[in-house]
Scaffold this active site. Sequence first.
Site, short mmCIF file in Angstrom:
data_model
loop_
_atom_site.label_atom_id
_atom_site.label_comp_id
_atom_site.label_asym_id
_atom_site.label_seq_id
_atom_site.Cartn_x
_atom_site.Cartn_y
_atom_site.Cartn_z
N LYS A 212 0.57 9.90 -8.29
CA LYS A 212 1.44 10.96 -7.81
C LYS A 212 2.81 10.83 -8.47
CE LYS A 212 4.44 11.74 -4.79
NZ LYS A 212 5.17 12.81 -5.55
N SER A 266 12.46 5.22 -3.48
CA SER A 266 13.49 4.92 -2.49
C SER A 266 13.02 3.87 -1.49
CB SER A 266 13.88 6.19 -1.73
OG SER A 266 12.87 6.57 -0.81
N GLU A 293 9.10 -1.54 -6.13
CA GLU A 293 10.49 -1.74 -6.54
C GLU A 293 11.26 -0.55 -6.00
OE1 GLU A 293 13.92 -1.07 -8.25
OE2 GLU A 293 12.53 -0.46 -9.85
N CYS A 327 18.02 2.15 -11.08
CA CYS A 327 18.07 1.23 -9.96
C CYS A 327 18.85 -0.03 -10.33
CB CYS A 327 16.66 0.87 -9.50
SG CYS A 327 15.53 0.47 -10.83
#
Length: 543
Positions: A212, A266, A293, A327
């Site tokens: 996805k 997230s 992660e 990130c």
Amino acid sequence: MANAFFEIREPENEPVYSYAPGTPEREKLKKELERQKQQQVEIPAIIGGKEVKTNRSADVVIPHNHSHKLGTTYLCGEKEVEMAIESALEARKEWAKMPWQDRAAIFLKAAELLSGSWRYKINAATMLAQSKTAYQSEIDAVAELADFFRFNAYYLQEIYQDQPDSPKGMWNRSEYRPLEGFIFAVTPFNFTSIAGNLPTAPVLCGNVSIWKPATSSVYSSYFVMKLLQEAGMPDGVINFLPGNGADVGNPVLENENLSGLHFTGSTGTFQHLWKSISDRLEKYNTYPRIVGETGGKDFIFAHEEADVDALVVAALRAAYEYQGQKCSAASRMYIPESLWDEFREKFTAEVNKINMGEAEDFTNFMTAVIDQKAFDSITEYIDYAKEADDAEIVLGGDYDDSDGYFIEPTFVQSHDPHFKTMEEEIFGPVLTAYVYENDKFEETLELCDNTSPYALTGAIFSQNRYALKQMDEALKQAAGNFYINDKPTAAVVNQQPFGGARKSGTNDKAGSAANLMRWISIRSVKETQEPPKDWTYPFMKEE
């Protein structure tokens, strides 16, 4: 089956093109950008190798020019999920038995296609759909993804070669089986390489996956899926399901054949998925492997003997490359008061030189953030800082979403080490500095370690080796990727395996053998060459 031991030689990292003026690659990339901008692409689901269009769709637009439509994506739901799982489980019957070298050959070919005839296609798609500059996109969508494909194949060979000791009279073997069931790969918008790695790393090990992609980067993900098909990926081994999170995720998690989650995104979503899996443990055929992660509140910590010029460049690149949407991006700084004035003056002068605009203009260092939701979230933090009594905007702070989602590189000075922008993940071009008194060096190190629940990346700066050692020890658990006199971004496969702990994830190090081991179930085999014929033991005999 071939009677030979096959060898993959250790790869070299894919070279990164500069796209400097006058280079042939610059002109080729610009032509491909124009070609893609002049067409619209339909992005269906790909289930069992077949394109599937649903009755729900969404526009795909350019973030730095959101009136420009790149195409249409079709959104999946429960029906498509059920089709994809059925297709994956059927494909697994043959794929799991495929010799490892044949699986590896597909990815080695994909890497060659990506670094060759597909290079500009994937690069341009990432630039347009994710608003990356040519260089940032080259590093991500071409070099890192090719490195993932090549090095993962090499690591898999090393894993398979690791065999146990066999004393006289027996032959011990380790078999590295794929997991039963299927892997659910949920990928982020910000890195095409991560989007390509999450579904494929488990597949290389003999698993099958449901992929996805993030809806905001589905355009480049679709190109990666088509690349894999051209490289020879069998139908159904990877099933590509665009769609909104819950519409795809909920029916996937309900299936008893789920054997793993490979996630980047997230913190809230990861925790929700983990909890949802734990709530359903009794129904699964196996305990699903969870690899994730999530986020970071990444730091740069400067000692009083830091090189200010190096610190300026590191902070600028780490905070503002790709609009801070990494990130690993630097989001907070700790600077001694003795360096503050010099740093602020030099940093302000350099940031003011930054050009921001469309990704197709190669003179721009920054472009737009990914979408309206991100724009609104980031600008709320900027407005908060503008109105606060214990912080001030040193530079930047303006924004405009009329044509694209543009936010100026923003630098905040906080007088409170626990100010909101020092503690919360922003995921945008906002860097906050806290100026500490020189004699509170140790106290501020402790503050840096304890401020954030995240522990992804961090950087320390000093020309004093004793100070570097002290900083290293104090911040041992504060970052999974730690940088000394360098910016805390741009990890390279086979050089700095990437991942963090605490609330940043499971630290399973993408780009290393450690990650592949999570998608393998080991079977230990003992073959006795002359089995015993007497069940009694010597100790049982009488004196």
